[in-house]
Design an enzyme around this catalytic site. Structure first.
Site, PDB file in Angstrom:
ATOM      1  CB  CYS A  69      -0.355   3.613   3.282  1.00  0.00           C
ATOM      2  SG  CYS A  69      -2.163   3.036   2.560  1.00  0.00           S
TER       3      CYS A  69
ATOM      4  CG  HIS B 134       0.435   1.144  -1.932  1.00  0.00           C
ATOM      5  ND1 HIS B 134       1.402   1.012  -0.647  1.00  0.00           N
ATOM      6  CD2 HIS B 134      -0.486   1.529  -1.511  1.00  0.00           C
ATOM      7  CE1 HIS B 134       0.754   1.464   0.222  1.00  0.00           C
ATOM      8  NE2 HIS B 134      -0.491   1.889  -0.210  1.00  0.00           N
ATOM      9  CD  GLU B 135      -2.809   3.190  -4.391  1.00  0.00           C
ATOM     10  OE1 GLU B 135      -4.171   2.960  -3.778  1.00  0.00           O
ATOM     11  OE2 GLU B 135      -2.027   3.895  -3.470  1.00  0.00           O
TER      12      GLU B 135
ATOM     13  CG  HIS C  48      -5.268  -0.233  -0.676  1.00  0.00           C
ATOM     14  ND1 HIS C  48      -5.684  -0.332   0.536  1.00  0.00           N
ATOM     15  CD2 HIS C  48      -4.241   0.709  -0.754  1.00  0.00           C
ATOM     16  CE1 HIS C  48      -4.917   0.431   1.261  1.00  0.00           C
ATOM     17  NE2 HIS C  48      -4.048   0.981   0.516  1.00  0.00           N
TER      18      HIS C  48
END
EC number: 3.5.1.88
Length: 279
Positions: A177, A219-220, A223
């Site tokens: 990351c 993954h994003e 966030h």
């Protein structure tokens, strides 16, 4: 498709190329991803190409959908979407990474400029995916390009994304990351997802992603929920990066003069106190 995904997960040469997943590394056998639109099928097709036979083919079907706004979402103001160029990557444990991200409701030239700047910093920092909070913007926006090179593959922009379905098959894979420089660890994620989002012009659409694009998206998307990739690691994996996380916490304190807003060691103690720590 299942065979292609299995090849992606098990191939050692392909694994070396993708590691760390969200922080591109160079490879003697580069693989690029392209996104093609077939009007007759109204679909998108991600394909892998390299000097060797392709190891990954990811099919993503997209269609226009009408979807109401998610109740309870706070709408971003012009101030929330203001930014200074060049953008800078926000590193753990900055509280921006844990803050709630607001829904974007204004699709103007400023948003397009922000997207351009996000891609620019993503490429410059050798990333293949980036979320708005990682550049200090607490809004629901992400960009990614699985090829990781400007002018190659396809640049994907998702505004106000929502996941409507996850696959049951869970795949472990090593991720990195940009907000955690030089830190990598295995994370288990669903192999595929179906997503409802808006494009840069505000048009809603639905898209299904598998394999690499699905992992980058998840993954994003984490966030945008204030979730960081180490939150989903096992204790065993977390122990392998614990010292590096502590070093980032110390770096934050030295830079800001403030106490770290979160501590990986305190997190471990709290887990143990409620019965989830190691025995």
């Amino acid at each position: 498709m299942a065979m292609a995904a299995a090849s992606w997960a098990s191939s050692s040469s392909f694994t070396r190329f993708l590691r760390p997943l969200l922080s591109r590394n160079s490879s003697p056998s580069p693989i690029s991803y392209s996104l093609h639109r077939y009007k007759s099928a109204n679909c998108l097709f991600f394909s892998a190409s390299s000097n060797k036979p392709p190891k990954l083919a990811v099919y993503a079907q997209a269609r226009r959908v009408l979807s109401s706004k998610t109740k309870g979402d706070e709408i971003a103001t012009p101030a929330d979407l203001s930014f200074v160029v060049p953008l800078k990557i926000v590193e753990y444990p900055d509280p921006i990474l844990r803050a709630k991200n607001k829904r974007i409701d204004n699709f103007d030239a400023n948003l397009k400029k922000l997207v351009d700047e996000m891609f620019d910093i993503m490429y410059k920092t050798d990333g293949i995916g980036l979320s708005a909070p990682q550049v200090g913007m607490n809004v629901q926006l992400m960009v990614f390009n699985a090829a990781g090179e400007r002018g190659e593959g396809e640049e994907i922009v998702l505004v106000n994304p929502r996941v409507s379905r996850y696959s049951r098959r869970i795949i472990p894979y090593e991720e990195g990351c940009l907000s955690f420089p030089m830190i990598h660890g295995d994370v288990k994620r669903p192999e595929s997802v179906k997503v409802d989002a808006q494009d840069i012009n505000g048009t809603r659409f639905e898209i299904s992603l598998s394999a690499l694009p699905a992992r980058v998206f998840q993954h994003e998307f984490d966030h945008l929920q204030g979730v960081l990739f180490f939150d989903k690691m096992t204790d065993e994996v977390l122990d392998t990066i614990r010292e590096k996380l502590v070093a980032l916490e110390k770096k934050y304190e030295d830079r800001t003069g403030l106490p770290t807003p979160e501590s990986i060691n305190t997190r471990k103690i709290k887990k143990a106190a409620v019965g989830f720590g190691k025995s």
